[in-house]
Design a protein around this motif. Sequence first.
Motif, mmCIF file in Angstrom:
data_model
loop_
_atom_site.group_PDB
_atom_site.id
_atom_site.type_symbol
_atom_site.label_atom_id
_atom_site.label_comp_id
_atom_site.label_asym_id
_atom_site.label_seq_id
_atom_site.Cartn_x
_atom_site.Cartn_y
_atom_site.Cartn_z
ATOM 1 N N ALA A 1 -10.145 5.522 -3.085
ATOM 2 C CA ALA A 1 -8.768 6.153 -3.348
ATOM 3 C C ALA A 1 -7.757 5.791 -2.485
ATOM 4 O O ALA A 1 -8.010 5.792 -1.172
ATOM 5 N N ILE A 2 -6.510 5.575 -2.828
ATOM 6 C CA ILE A 2 -5.703 5.175 -2.124
ATOM 7 C C ILE A 2 -4.434 6.056 -2.586
ATOM 8 O O ILE A 2 -3.771 6.213 -3.463
ATOM 9 N N VAL A 3 -4.064 6.734 -1.252
ATOM 10 C CA VAL A 3 -2.806 7.815 -1.379
ATOM 11 C C VAL A 3 -1.562 6.927 -0.842
ATOM 12 O O VAL A 3 -1.728 6.722 0.359
ATOM 13 N N GLY A 4 -0.651 7.038 -1.633
ATOM 14 C CA GLY A 4 0.534 6.245 -1.092
ATOM 15 C C GLY A 4 0.407 4.631 -1.428
ATOM 16 O O GLY A 4 0.551 3.759 -0.682
ATOM 17 N N MET A 5 0.053 4.520 -2.881
ATOM 18 C CA MET A 5 -0.014 3.092 -3.431
ATOM 19 C C MET A 5 1.065 2.497 -3.322
ATOM 20 O O MET A 5 2.278 2.795 -3.750
ATOM 21 N N GLY A 6 1.297 1.230 -2.769
ATOM 22 C CA GLY A 6 2.566 0.467 -2.788
ATOM 23 C C GLY A 6 2.062 -1.192 -3.077
ATOM 24 O O GLY A 6 1.071 -1.447 -3.163
ATOM 25 N N THR A 7 3.272 -1.809 -2.777
ATOM 26 C CA THR A 7 3.075 -3.350 -3.121
ATOM 27 C C THR A 7 2.628 -3.932 -2.013
ATOM 28 O O THR A 7 2.059 -5.235 -2.282
ATOM 29 N N GLU A 8 2.447 -3.658 -0.796
ATOM 30 C CA GLU A 8 1.975 -4.421 0.384
ATOM 31 C C GLU A 8 0.681 -3.933 0.879
ATOM 32 O O GLU A 8 -0.437 -4.339 0.177
ATOM 33 N N VAL A 9 0.687 -2.856 1.838
ATOM 34 C CA VAL A 9 -0.676 -2.653 2.268
ATOM 35 C C VAL A 9 -1.563 -1.911 0.972
ATOM 36 O O VAL A 9 -2.976 -2.358 0.877
ATOM 37 N N GLY A 10 -1.062 -0.924 0.161
ATOM 38 C CA GLY A 10 -1.754 -0.532 -0.864
ATOM 39 C C GLY A 10 -2.192 -1.501 -1.819
ATOM 40 O O GLY A 10 -3.635 -1.220 -1.874
ATOM 41 N N ALA A 11 -1.606 -2.310 -2.189
ATOM 42 C CA ALA A 11 -1.992 -3.213 -3.384
ATOM 43 C C ALA A 11 -3.222 -4.240 -2.561
ATOM 44 O O ALA A 11 -4.133 -4.625 -3.187
ATOM 45 N N ALA A 12 -2.895 -4.516 -1.346
ATOM 46 C CA ALA A 12 -3.820 -5.545 -0.675
ATOM 47 C C ALA A 12 -5.154 -4.749 -0.609
ATOM 48 O O ALA A 12 -6.338 -5.402 -0.608
ATOM 49 N N VAL A 13 -5.183 -3.394 -0.044
ATOM 50 C CA VAL A 13 -6.418 -2.800 -0.091
ATOM 51 C C VAL A 13 -7.153 -2.540 -1.291
ATOM 52 O O VAL A 13 -8.127 -2.794 -1.383
ATOM 53 N N ALA A 14 -6.368 -2.151 -2.109
ATOM 54 C CA ALA A 14 -6.957 -2.236 -3.816
ATOM 55 C C ALA A 14 -7.482 -3.741 -4.237
ATOM 56 O O ALA A 14 -8.939 -3.623 -4.841
ATOM 57 N N ARG A 15 -6.869 -4.814 -3.711
ATOM 58 C CA ARG A 15 -7.527 -5.950 -4.199
ATOM 59 C C ARG A 15 -8.901 -6.189 -3.201
ATOM 60 O O ARG A 15 -9.729 -6.775 -3.837
#
Length: 219
Positions: free
Chosen positions: A7-21
């Motif tokens: 689960a990612i709180v604060g999904m964004g284009t940089e860190v959040g997206a990279a963690v999701a990938r």
Amino acid sequence: MGSKVCAIVGMGTEVGAAVARRFGAEGYCVAMISRDAGKLERYEHELAARGVTAQGFVADAGSDESIVCAIESMRHAMPPPEVLVFNAAVPRESAPSVLDPEALAADLRIGVLGALIAARAVLPAMRAAGQGSILFTGGGLAMEPVAAAASLSVQKAALRNLVFSLHQELSPAGVHAAIVTIAGVLREGSLLDSARVADAFWTLHSQPGGQFAREIVLS
């Protein structure tokens, strides 16, 4: 749907997206929490194109009730998260002498209190399982503040201390609380890019009990 959830709180284009990938590549389903429903839908499609199952949940990190409701909705849609990554903060530009105290309080509610609320929401299931990771995005401003970014400096310093306290409390229970401190400016394609940050989150999550680090500093 797979049984492993990040689960990612604060999904964004940089860190959040990279963690999701990164976690998606390891077979995790991804639960994404953000205020922007449109962006969440876009991330769902982008991750699906990579073969990653992802679902978005709308919430405001500055609202305790909103975070708790989003995580409760997540529980009904997928298994309890094995990993929580908190990635929300407010990059307000202001010197401390002119920083509005109410603005600082609002920023801390997102960047620090939001982190605590999110951690508390997932912690019971992790404690019951005897495992899990609660991870946070930190910043070098916690160690070396910058006057022009007084609010973010305070947020990251407070967050770092909160995480260290959580680490001390939760490690004996098998729950890994830790922070990835980004001591520099993210630049894609450089030595300090979002993929390297995501790798650091994966490294922390992969550490076995008894070997939990409380922090990785990237510079």
